[in-house]
Scaffold this motif. Structure first.
Motif, PDB file in Angstrom:
ATOM      1  N   GLY A  49       5.316   2.172   2.919  1.00 42.55           N
ATOM      2  CA  GLY A  49       4.240   1.624   2.183  1.00 42.55           C
ATOM      3  C   GLY A  49       2.922   1.707   2.989  1.00 42.55           C
ATOM      4  O   GLY A  49       1.992   1.155   2.096  1.00 42.55           O
ATOM      5  N   GLY A  50       2.771   2.152   3.789  1.00 43.32           N
ATOM      6  CA  GLY A  50       1.483   2.257   4.663  1.00 43.32           C
ATOM      7  C   GLY A  50       0.618   3.333   3.753  1.00 43.32           C
ATOM      8  O   GLY A  50       1.144   4.092   3.022  1.00 43.32           O
ATOM      9  N   GLY A  51      -0.661   3.392   4.277  1.00 43.35           N
ATOM     10  CA  GLY A  51      -1.720   4.295   3.603  1.00 43.35           C
ATOM     11  C   GLY A  51      -2.914   4.044   3.821  1.00 43.35           C
ATOM     12  O   GLY A  51      -3.238   3.470   4.809  1.00 43.35           O
ATOM     13  N   LEU A  52      -4.127   4.657   3.183  1.00 45.42           N
ATOM     14  CA  LEU A  52      -5.382   4.617   3.199  1.00 45.42           C
ATOM     15  C   LEU A  52      -6.043   3.630   2.038  1.00 45.42           C
ATOM     16  O   LEU A  52      -5.581   4.003   0.893  1.00 45.42           O
ATOM     17  CB  LEU A  52      -6.163   5.890   3.332  1.00 45.42           C
ATOM     18  N   VAL A  53      -6.733   2.456   2.698  1.00 42.69           N
ATOM     19  CA  VAL A  53      -7.210   1.712   1.611  1.00 42.69           C
ATOM     20  C   VAL A  53      -8.667   1.120   2.106  1.00 42.69           C
ATOM     21  O   VAL A  53      -9.085   1.081   3.089  1.00 42.69           O
ATOM     22  CB  VAL A  53      -6.180   0.424   1.455  1.00 42.69           C
ATOM     23  N   GLN A  54      -9.423   1.048   1.211  1.00 44.51           N
ATOM     24  CA  GLN A  54     -10.739   0.406   1.429  1.00 44.51           C
ATOM     25  C   GLN A  54     -10.726  -1.144   1.671  1.00 44.51           C
ATOM     26  O   GLN A  54      -9.823  -1.614   1.475  1.00 44.51           O
ATOM     27  CB  GLN A  54     -11.645   0.469   0.094  1.00 44.51           C
ATOM     28  N   SER A  55     -11.544  -1.547   2.346  1.00 41.96           N
ATOM     29  CA  SER A  55     -11.797  -2.794   2.799  1.00 41.96           C
ATOM     30  C   SER A  55     -11.758  -3.810   1.683  1.00 41.96           C
ATOM     31  O   SER A  55     -12.430  -3.364   0.721  1.00 41.96           O
ATOM     32  CB  SER A  55     -13.327  -2.914   3.863  1.00 41.96           C
ATOM     33  N   GLY A  56     -11.088  -4.717   1.703  1.00 42.19           N
ATOM     34  CA  GLY A  56     -10.655  -5.617   0.473  1.00 42.19           C
ATOM     35  C   GLY A  56      -9.535  -5.229  -0.211  1.00 42.19           C
ATOM     36  O   GLY A  56      -9.264  -6.094  -1.083  1.00 42.19           O
ATOM     37  N   GLY A  57      -8.885  -4.153  -0.045  1.00 38.26           N
ATOM     38  CA  GLY A  57      -7.965  -3.834  -0.709  1.00 38.26           C
ATOM     39  C   GLY A  57      -6.545  -4.632  -0.204  1.00 38.26           C
ATOM     40  O   GLY A  57      -6.495  -5.214   0.416  1.00 38.26           O
ATOM     41  N   THR A  58      -5.510  -3.982  -1.087  1.00 40.48           N
ATOM     42  CA  THR A  58      -4.243  -4.554  -0.543  1.00 40.48           C
ATOM     43  C   THR A  58      -3.229  -3.489  -0.560  1.00 40.48           C
ATOM     44  O   THR A  58      -3.360  -2.341  -1.007  1.00 40.48           O
ATOM     45  CB  THR A  58      -3.726  -5.326  -1.942  1.00 40.48           C
ATOM     46  N   LEU A  59      -2.362  -3.711   0.283  1.00 40.44           N
ATOM     47  CA  LEU A  59      -0.989  -3.029   0.546  1.00 40.44           C
ATOM     48  C   LEU A  59       0.133  -3.737   0.743  1.00 40.44           C
ATOM     49  O   LEU A  59       0.092  -4.992   0.968  1.00 40.44           O
ATOM     50  CB  LEU A  59      -1.234  -2.202   1.971  1.00 40.44           C
ATOM     51  N   ARG A  60       1.228  -3.593   0.275  1.00 40.34           N
ATOM     52  CA  ARG A  60       2.658  -3.834   0.509  1.00 40.34           C
ATOM     53  C   ARG A  60       3.528  -2.807   1.340  1.00 40.34           C
ATOM     54  O   ARG A  60       3.996  -2.063   0.874  1.00 40.34           O
ATOM     55  CB  ARG A  60       3.252  -4.130  -0.869  1.00 40.34           C
ATOM     56  N   LEU A  61       3.884  -3.543   2.542  1.00 34.41           N
ATOM     57  CA  LEU A  61       4.699  -2.735   3.567  1.00 34.41           C
ATOM     58  C   LEU A  61       6.095  -3.315   3.114  1.00 34.41           C
ATOM     59  O   LEU A  61       6.406  -4.138   2.748  1.00 34.41           O
ATOM     60  CB  LEU A  61       4.385  -3.089   4.880  1.00 34.41           C
ATOM     61  N   SER A  62       7.171  -2.294   3.331  1.00 34.68           N
ATOM     62  CA  SER A  62       8.572  -2.589   3.315  1.00 34.68           C
ATOM     63  C   SER A  62       9.226  -2.483   4.521  1.00 34.68           C
ATOM     64  O   SER A  62       8.723  -1.162   5.207  1.00 34.68           O
ATOM     65  CB  SER A  62       9.058  -1.871   1.968  1.00 34.68           C
ATOM     66  N   CYS A  63      10.413  -2.749   4.682  1.00 36.05           N
ATOM     67  CA  CYS A  63      11.235  -2.486   6.020  1.00 36.05           C
ATOM     68  C   CYS A  63      12.539  -2.429   5.381  1.00 36.05           C
ATOM     69  O   CYS A  63      13.115  -3.593   5.003  1.00 36.05           O
ATOM     70  CB  CYS A  63      11.013  -3.388   6.892  1.00 36.05           C
ATOM     71  N   ALA A  64      13.206  -1.352   5.411  1.00 33.55           N
ATOM     72  CA  ALA A  64      14.590  -1.113   4.937  1.00 33.55           C
ATOM     73  C   ALA A  64      15.376  -1.491   6.074  1.00 33.55           C
ATOM     74  O   ALA A  64      15.390  -0.567   7.140  1.00 33.55           O
ATOM     75  CB  ALA A  64      14.953  -0.241   4.112  1.00 33.55           C
ATOM     76  N   ALA A  65      16.570  -2.312   5.757  1.00 31.64           N
ATOM     77  CA  ALA A  65      17.360  -2.544   7.109  1.00 31.64           C
ATOM     78  C   ALA A  65      18.971  -1.943   6.624  1.00 31.64           C
ATOM     79  O   ALA A  65      19.384  -2.273   5.475  1.00 31.64           O
ATOM     80  CB  ALA A  65      17.736  -4.048   7.535  1.00 31.64           C
ATOM     81  N   SER A  66      19.406  -1.148   7.468  1.00 24.25           N
ATOM     82  CA  SER A  66      20.788  -0.744   7.404  1.00 24.25           C
ATOM     83  C   SER A  66      21.732  -1.210   8.429  1.00 24.25           C
ATOM     84  O   SER A  66      21.413  -1.846   9.445  1.00 24.25           O
ATOM     85  CB  SER A  66      20.839   0.726   7.446  1.00 24.25           C
TER      86      SER A  66
END
Length: 124
Positions: free
Chosen positions: A8-25
Motif C-alpha cells: 500500500g505504500g507509494g508516492l503522495v503529495q503533502s496533505g495526501g492520504t495512503l492506506r497501508l495493509s499488512c497481510a498475516a499468514s
C-alpha cells in the motif's frame, strides 16, 4: 508464528492520504498484538502505532496522533494503517510487526516477524 507482508505504500503529495495493509499468514493472528513501525534513511526504526488483540484499544506515537488510524480485521488476518494529512517527515519504509506481550508496547524489541516493509514517500 505469523508471517507478515506489507503493501500500500507509494508516492503522495503533502496533505495526501495512503492506506497501508499488512497481510498475516499462519494461525492465530488474533493472539498477537500488532504494531506499525517506520524507518527513515539513516535513522532507527521507530514506533508509529499498535493495537490490541481484539482491536478495541490502540496506541500512537505523538507525531502521528490525530492523523493516522490503526485497525485490524481478525477474520481476514489483516492489519491496516490509514494515514491522513501526510507530511514530508512521514517519508520512511513502514513495517508491521507482531507481539506476544500481554500489553500494547512502543518498544521495537517487543515485536518480531517483521515483513519486508513498504516505502512511503511524501513530496512537498
Amino acid at each position: 508464528q505469523v508471517q507478515l507482508v506489507e503493501s500500500g505504500g507509494g508516492l503522495v503529495q503533502s496533505g495526501g492520504t495512503l492506506r497501508l495493509s499488512c497481510a498475516a499468514s499462519g494461525r492465530f493472528f488474533n493472539n498477537y498484538i500488532m504494531g506499525w513501525f517506520r524507518q527513515a534513511p539513516g535513522k532507527e526504526r521507530e514506533f508509529v502505532a499498535a493495537i490490541t488483540r481484539s482491536g478495541g484499544s490502540s496506541l500512537y506515537a505523538e507525531s502521528v496522533k490525530g492523523r493516522f488510524t490503526i485497525s485490524r480485521d481478525n477474520a481476514k488476518n489483516m492489519l491496516y494503517l490509514q494515514m491522513n494529512s501526510l507530511k514530508v517527515e512521514d517519508t520512511a519504509v513502514y513495517y508491521c510487526g507482531s507481539s506476544v506481550l500481554g500489553y500494547v508496547s512502543r518498544g521495537r524489541d517487543n515485536y518480531g516477524a517483521w515483513g519486508q516493509g513498504t516505502q512511503v514517500t511524501v513530496s512537498s
